[in-house]
Design a protein around this motif. Structure first.
Motif, PDB file in Angstrom:
ATOM      1  N   ILE A  86       1.110  -8.413   2.029  1.00 34.99           N
ATOM      2  CA  ILE A  86       0.197  -9.200   2.855  1.00 34.99           C
ATOM      3  C   ILE A  86       0.904  -9.568   4.157  1.00 34.99           C
ATOM      4  O   ILE A  86       2.036 -10.054   4.149  1.00 34.99           O
ATOM      5  N   LEU A  87       0.228  -9.341   5.279  1.00 34.77           N
ATOM      6  CA  LEU A  87       0.768  -9.665   6.595  1.00 34.77           C
ATOM      7  C   LEU A  87      -0.186 -10.644   7.267  1.00 34.77           C
ATOM      8  O   LEU A  87      -1.337 -10.300   7.574  1.00 34.77           O
ATOM      9  N   ALA A  88       0.273 -11.868   7.500  1.00 35.15           N
ATOM     10  CA  ALA A  88      -0.611 -12.944   7.943  1.00 35.15           C
ATOM     11  C   ALA A  88      -0.216 -13.506   9.303  1.00 35.15           C
ATOM     12  O   ALA A  88       0.970 -13.629   9.618  1.00 35.15           O
ATOM     13  N   TRP A 120       4.844  -2.702  10.144  1.00 31.73           N
ATOM     14  CA  TRP A 120       5.259  -2.947   8.769  1.00 31.73           C
ATOM     15  C   TRP A 120       4.893  -1.781   7.857  1.00 31.73           C
ATOM     16  O   TRP A 120       5.644  -1.434   6.951  1.00 31.73           O
ATOM     17  N   GLN A 121       3.743  -1.163   8.116  1.00 32.27           N
ATOM     18  CA  GLN A 121       3.361  -0.014   7.307  1.00 32.27           C
ATOM     19  C   GLN A 121       4.329   1.141   7.521  1.00 32.27           C
ATOM     20  O   GLN A 121       4.699   1.845   6.582  1.00 32.27           O
ATOM     21  N   ALA A 123       7.464   0.783   8.384  1.00 36.02           N
ATOM     22  CA  ALA A 123       8.754   0.409   7.806  1.00 36.02           C
ATOM     23  C   ALA A 123       8.780   0.622   6.295  1.00 36.02           C
ATOM     24  O   ALA A 123       9.840   0.900   5.720  1.00 36.02           O
ATOM     25  N   ASP A 124       7.624   0.472   5.635  1.00 37.99           N
ATOM     26  CA  ASP A 124       7.557   0.684   4.191  1.00 37.99           C
ATOM     27  C   ASP A 124       6.217   1.304   3.836  1.00 37.99           C
ATOM     28  O   ASP A 124       5.259   0.610   3.479  1.00 37.99           O
ATOM     29  N   PRO A 125       6.112   2.624   3.915  1.00 34.84           N
ATOM     30  CA  PRO A 125       4.840   3.301   3.616  1.00 34.84           C
ATOM     31  C   PRO A 125       4.407   3.168   2.161  1.00 34.84           C
ATOM     32  O   PRO A 125       3.250   3.447   1.841  1.00 34.84           O
ATOM     33  N   SER A 126       5.309   2.738   1.284  1.00 36.83           N
ATOM     34  CA  SER A 126       4.983   2.676  -0.139  1.00 36.83           C
ATOM     35  C   SER A 126       4.044   1.530  -0.486  1.00 36.83           C
ATOM     36  O   SER A 126       3.423   1.537  -1.554  1.00 36.83           O
ATOM     37  N   LYS A 127       3.943   0.512   0.379  1.00 37.21           N
ATOM     38  CA  LYS A 127       3.092  -0.642   0.109  1.00 37.21           C
ATOM     39  C   LYS A 127       1.984  -0.726   1.159  1.00 37.21           C
ATOM     40  O   LYS A 127       2.261  -0.963   2.331  1.00 37.21           O
ATOM     41  N   PRO A 128       0.736  -0.550   0.781  1.00 42.66           N
ATOM     42  CA  PRO A 128      -0.346  -0.735   1.749  1.00 42.66           C
ATOM     43  C   PRO A 128      -0.325  -2.159   2.314  1.00 42.66           C
ATOM     44  O   PRO A 128      -0.070  -3.117   1.584  1.00 42.66           O
ATOM     45  N   ILE A 129      -0.579  -2.275   3.605  1.00 41.82           N
ATOM     46  CA  ILE A 129      -0.608  -3.582   4.257  1.00 41.82           C
ATOM     47  C   ILE A 129      -2.004  -4.179   4.158  1.00 41.82           C
ATOM     48  O   ILE A 129      -3.000  -3.530   4.505  1.00 41.82           O
ATOM     49  N   GLN A 130      -2.084  -5.415   3.692  1.00 42.57           N
ATOM     50  CA  GLN A 130      -3.328  -6.173   3.717  1.00 42.57           C
ATOM     51  C   GLN A 130      -3.187  -7.261   4.779  1.00 42.57           C
ATOM     52  O   GLN A 130      -2.385  -8.173   4.641  1.00 42.57           O
ATOM     53  N   GLU A 328      13.443  -7.797  12.583  1.00 40.86           N
ATOM     54  CA  GLU A 328      12.560  -6.651  12.516  1.00 40.86           C
ATOM     55  C   GLU A 328      12.115  -6.434  11.068  1.00 40.86           C
ATOM     56  O   GLU A 328      12.764  -6.906  10.127  1.00 40.86           O
ATOM     57  N   PRO A 329      10.990  -5.716  10.874  1.00 38.88           N
ATOM     58  CA  PRO A 329      10.545  -5.454   9.498  1.00 38.88           C
ATOM     59  C   PRO A 329      11.639  -4.860   8.617  1.00 38.88           C
ATOM     60  O   PRO A 329      11.780  -5.251   7.455  1.00 38.88           O
ATOM     61  N   GLU A 330      12.424  -3.939   9.168  1.00 41.41           N
ATOM     62  CA  GLU A 330      13.474  -3.301   8.369  1.00 41.41           C
ATOM     63  C   GLU A 330      14.507  -4.309   7.877  1.00 41.41           C
ATOM     64  O   GLU A 330      15.058  -4.166   6.777  1.00 41.41           O
TER      65      GLU A 330
END
Length: 345
Positions: A86-88, A120-121, A123-130, A328-330
């Motif tokens: 989740i990105l808020a 963020w997507q 940086a980590d493609p394995s987790k869909p961003i909501q 940074e996201p990383e």
């Protein structure tokens, strides 16, 4: 030790900062931008613009939740966590300095949120961003309201407006509670009609839970596991009664005493609990706080807050960076465990 700043909406300007000393006792000091205000404590930049009278609680005779604008765009996942990140964007539309949610006009704010989601997507493609909008729906106050509770409930108009922004943009919505001297159960009940919608979730902020009767902002408040359990049970009931997907509960935290008896928090499959590291400061101090207050006292899922302005107040002398640096996201994803809730203010 980590420097932190705090959110209080008032009709006067409010901005301050707070820090914790080595033994966990809180001290406060006035920020240079404060203007004749009490000294709040922690997690966000306070408002230099304030809610207008439109943000005072009012009642209506119609059900605002039947408005067509509140139909969610897209498909909601059956379970958000741990399958998504989740990105808020946090804040209040009546304040340009409480956070990103209110700092920019709606279209620009949503465009910036989209850009962050893309980063963020990647940086980590394995987790869909909501994507999410995190609204301070009940705000602690430095002066008492008519009922003496030191908190201001946003109007139905304000809450519904942010909910409609989220619904139209495919972003879930969090309604955040700063109780002041009020009772958490009563404030959750005020928000129940909104929480019955499948894309609306809850945040609770221990900083402004003033169990000693102190004025919000003069001390950092606290919640016990029993308070968190009340919130979990409240959301669980709503999920069960309305046949909803699991709710997410975000609990802000940046000191040891903000959440007591964490081991007594009782999880429920209908509610995903996020302990959110909410302090601001240089990256090394934020990471220390994440390890000390979130990782060492695990509950379920973890969150991490980033401040576009306050995180840039000091150089991190424990890093390679020679100027103030926003993580940074990383860098955040290098934490263990990787936070599944990211909040920008």
């Amino acid at each position: 030790m980590i420097a932190v700043a705090s959110v209080l909406i008032q009709f006067n300007a409010l901005t301050s900062c707070s820090s914790t000393n080595g033994n966990g006792d809180e001290t406060t000091q006035t920020d240079s931008s404060a203007v004749n205000t009490p000294t709040p404590a922690k997690d966000s930049v306070s408002a230099t613009t304030s809610p207008t009278t439109a943000s005072v609680d009012t009642t209506t005779n119609t059900d605002p939740l039947k408005a067509d604008t509140l139909q969610f765009a897209g498909t909601l996942p059956d379970t958000l966590l741990p399958n998504h990140r989740i990105l808020a964007y946090y804040g209040n539309p009546h304040s340009t300095r409480m956070g990103a949610l209110g700092e920019y006009p709606r279209k620009e704010m949503l465009r910036r949120l989209d850009q962050e989601a893309e980063r963020w997507q990647k940086a980590d493609p394995s987790k869909p961003i909501q994507k999410a909008l995190h609204l301070v729906a009940i705000s602690a106050q430095g002066t008492p309201q008519k009922d003496g509770k030191y908190r201001l409930r946003m109007s139905d108009k304000t809450i519904r407006k942010v909910m409609s922004w989220g619904a139209q943009h495919g972003a879930i919505v969090f309604l955040d509670i700063q109780v002041g001297l009020a009772d958490l159960k009563g404030e959750m009940a005020f928000l129940e009609k909104y929480l019955k919608l499948p894309y609306v979730h809850l945040g609770i902020d221990p900083e402004f839970s003033m169990k000693t009767g102190a004025r919000p902002g003069t001390r950092i408040g606290t919640y016990d596991a029993s308070d968190v359990n009340d919130a979990i049970q409240f959301l669980s009931r709503i999920v069960k009664e309305n046949n909803l997907p699991p709710k997410v509960l975000v609990v802000h935290r940046f000191t040891q005493r903000m959440v007591t008896n964490y081991q007594n928090i009782k999880l429920d499959p209908r509610v995903a609990v996020v302990m959110d590291m909410d302090g601001w400061g240089p990256p090394s101090l934020k990471i220390d706080s994440y390890r000390d207050y979130i990782v060492k006292e695990p509950v379920q899922y973890t969150g991490f807050k980033l401040f576009y302005k306050n995180d840039l107040k000091k150089v991190d002398y424990r890093s390679k960076h020679k100027v103030p640096h926003l993580m940074e996201p990383e860098e955040v994803l290098a934490l263990d465990p990787k936070p599944l809730y990211i909040q920008y203010q």
